[in-house]
Write a protein that holds these residues in place. Structure first.
Motif, PDB file in Angstrom:
ATOM      1  N   VAL A   1       1.316   6.565  -6.777  1.00  0.00           N
ATOM      2  CA  VAL A   1       0.104   7.278  -7.186  1.00  0.00           C
ATOM      3  C   VAL A   1       0.193   8.756  -6.833  1.00  0.00           C
ATOM      4  N   SER A   2       0.647   9.049  -5.610  1.00  0.00           N
ATOM      5  CA  SER A   2       0.570  10.433  -5.142  1.00  0.00           C
ATOM      6  C   SER A   2       1.635  11.317  -5.775  1.00  0.00           C
TER       7      SER A   2
ATOM      8  N   GLN B   1       0.829  -1.207   0.000  1.00  0.00           N
ATOM      9  CA  GLN B   1       0.000   0.000   0.000  1.00  0.00           C
ATOM     10  C   GLN B   1       0.865   1.259   0.000  1.00  0.00           C
TER      11      GLN B   1
ATOM     12  N   TRP C   1       8.299  10.753   8.220  1.00  0.00           N
ATOM     13  CA  TRP C   1       6.843  10.838   8.103  1.00  0.00           C
ATOM     14  C   TRP C   1       6.198   9.789   9.011  1.00  0.00           C
TER      15      TRP C   1
ATOM     16  N   PHE D   1       8.330   1.316   6.222  1.00  0.00           N
ATOM     17  CA  PHE D   1       8.443   2.500   5.372  1.00  0.00           C
ATOM     18  C   PHE D   1       9.714   2.450   4.530  1.00  0.00           C
TER      19      PHE D   1
ATOM     20  N   ARG E   1       0.931   4.117  -2.671  1.00  0.00           N
ATOM     21  CA  ARG E   1       0.726   5.511  -2.297  1.00  0.00           C
ATOM     22  C   ARG E   1       1.797   6.407  -2.920  1.00  0.00           C
TER      23      ARG E   1
ATOM     24  N   LYS F   1       0.145  12.669  -9.000  1.00  0.00           N
ATOM     25  CA  LYS F   1      -1.308  12.751  -9.044  1.00  0.00           C
ATOM     26  C   LYS F   1      -1.808  14.023  -9.719  1.00  0.00           C
ATOM     27  N   ARG F   2      -1.148  15.116  -9.458  1.00  0.00           N
ATOM     28  CA  ARG F   2      -1.670  16.370  -9.986  1.00  0.00           C
ATOM     29  C   ARG F   2      -1.052  16.743 -11.325  1.00  0.00           C
TER      30      ARG F   2
END
Lengths: 255, 278
Positions: B44-45, B37, B109, B124, B41, B48-49
């Motif tokens: 994808v992130s 996951q 993070w 992580f 993440r 993303k924009r």
């Protein structure tokens, strides 16, 4: 402190703390850079000043109990929860828990703003130690409970804080936990949603979830718990019936 | 007899934990879905924009290659098919520099979460390497395209790629673990590391051909640089099209696995103290 021998052969207790101590180093003493370290080293000042957040705590919580923890700020309540939820390994003593511990605190802490609600459900679920398959099985429930089906494919950054909290609670409470840790979080969303949260808590309780609840509110402790303790300066000051504990707490804060 | 459900219950006893390195290994395996996951993440992130999205993973090294080729192709005119040479070097270099920095960032993070819920703390870091592996594979596409244009054909030695990627991953994982373990206690490491990376890049045959660096300190500069062996392996497989000598492969494997073991031991030895600091 007398040594206790852990005897839990009949699984009577879900949480056992035996002479548990936690010693933090004071924040200003934590050396953050090599330079500081070197300067302190030369000055011979790297000795550790520390303080005891928990001091030889002994505690046994029975399976199925709703157990309250009360105390003023800095009494060690959060540290107690951290030790139980395996986040903090105690500096001394022993912690035994029987069952998966679920800390229902900081809802949505692991949310990523750019990801959609759906993606965040999977991310948050796996952060809680669930497998992909387990999350897929509960996915519909989670979406329905959080009441955000319409926005589930939108990025979480577009959600209101209430929506985020609802989604967080829905994921975290999707599975019946064996041990539940509550750190004053039951104020999620509007009144209708809070009612839903309380119902879910009641269900857990009926099904035998052991709960540890930390609260500043004596009313909450006496309404929900069947046993409680008062913590002060890392020590258990009183342990027993909620009403007795609340009286002791009131006396403590009056002084 | 206890009920079967009771027997399935997870017992945690703070005094009966095994060696932290072993416990962590078991933990991260149990949380493998989290690792996936987290990789998802990150992938994808990241884009993303942006309009071009994942294509940037390919365009980025291409752009860098283009600039470096324009700047250096005359200087290093002896090097054949310089764009392929440089892109091959960049792919290995980017993997190492990006994953190791990402390890530190994601541990930082994650440290907010470590104080709240139990998680295997290496998840992580392992996922950072996973993200790097995906990016590595994607960035092979532009390399193959450039090879095609430069007349460098794919030869059988390309089958060495998975092994090289494995070694590179373990090496970077080891470095990432070491950096992350100490950056929790000394956040300045992250800043120092960017400077160190700059130095390391010029010590490695990324832009500058190996023959030139081999002249510095009788080649000692290259020999002490673990990345040299990994870059060399990768270039042999695709750019030179030769199978590596077994000695080179053994040195690279030795360094990579040793780095991983050291990193894993140091990290797990310190990770119990993280919650005391954050």
């Amino acid at each position: 402190m007398s040594k206790q021998v852990i005897n839990n052969s009949d699984n009577e207790f879900d949480i056992i703390l035996e002479n548990v101590s936690v010693r933090y180093h004071l924040p200003d003493q934590i050396v953050r850079t090599y330079k500081e370290f070197a300067i302190n080293f030369i000055r011979g000042k790297n000795k550790k000043r520390s303080f005891l957040a928990l001091d030889e705590v002994n505690l046994k919580i029975k399976a199925g109990e709703i157990f309250g923890v009360i105390g003023i700020n800095g009494a060690g309540k959060s540290t107690l929860l951290k030790v139980i939820s395996r986040v903090l390994i105690p500096s001394g003593g022993r912690v035994v828990t029987r069952g998966r511990v679920y800390p229902l605190l900081q809802l949505g802490a692991g949310f990523h703003p750019e990801l959609t609600g759906r993606e965040n459900i999977f991310l948050n679920g796996t952060l809680l130690g669930r497998t992909r398959k387990e999350i897929e099985e509960k996915y519909q429930d989670i979406v329905e409970f959080s009441e955000i089906a319409k926005f589930i494919h939108a990025p979480v950054r577009t959600y209101s804080s209430g929506m985020q909290a609802r989604l967080g609670f829905a994921v975290a409470s999707a599975w019946q936990p064996e041990i539940l840790i509550l750190d004053e979080v039951l104020s999620v969303g509007d009144i209708a949603f809070q009612e839903k949260c309380h119902q879910r808590m009641q269900e857990f309780r009926k099904n035998g979830t052991t709960t540890v609840l930390v609260s500043h509110s004596p009313e909450q402790i006496s309404a929900l718990c069947n046993r409680a303790l008062l913590l002060d300066k890392g020590k258990i000051v009183a342990l027993g019936k909620p009403d007795t504990i609340i009286n002791a707490y009131r006396k403590l804060i009056e002084v | 007899m206890k009920s079967s459900q009771d027997n399935q219950r997870e017992i945690y006893d703070s005094s009966k934990r095994g060696h932290p390195a072993w416990e962590e290994l078991k933990g991260v395996f149990r949380y493998k879905d989290l690792v996936f996951q987290l990789i998802r993440r990150d992938l994808v992130s990241r884009y993303k924009r942006s309009v071009l999205g994942i294509a940037w993973t390919m365009l980025n090294p291409l752009g860098t290659m283009l600039i470096l080729t324009i700047v250096f192709s005359r200087v290093f005119s002896q090097t054949q098919a310089y764009p392929v040479f440089i892109l091959a070097g960049l792919i290995v270099w980017n993997f190492f520099s990006q994953t190791t920095q990402h390890c530190m960032d994601s541990t930082l993070w994650g440290s907010g979460l470590f104080g709240k819920i139990y998680l295997p703390r290496t998840s992580f870091i392992v996922s950072s390497i996973g993200t790097g592996i995906v990016n590595f594979i994607i960035s092979l596409v532009p390399l193959l395209v450039i090879m095609l244009f430069s007349g460098v054909s794919i030869r059988p030695s390309a089958i060495m790629l998975p092994i090289i990627l494995l070694l590179l991953s373990f090496f970077s994982l080891g470095v990432g673990l070491l950096l992350s373990a100490y950056s929790v206690f000394f956040p300045d490491i992250a800043q120092m590391y960017t400077i160190f990376l700059m130095a390391l890049m010029y010590m490695s045959p990324v832009i500058i051909p190996e023959e030139i660096l081999a002249g510095v300190m009788n080649g000692l500069l290259l020999k002490i640089n673990p990345l040299f062996y990994l870059i060399k392996l990768f270039r042999l497989a695709l750019y030179y099209g030769e199978f590596p000598p077994i000695s080179l492969l053994l040195i690279a494997a030795g360094i990579s696995f040793a780095m991983f073991i050291i990193g894993w031991l140091v990290f797990t030895d310190n990770s119990d103290r993280f919650a005391y600091y954050v």
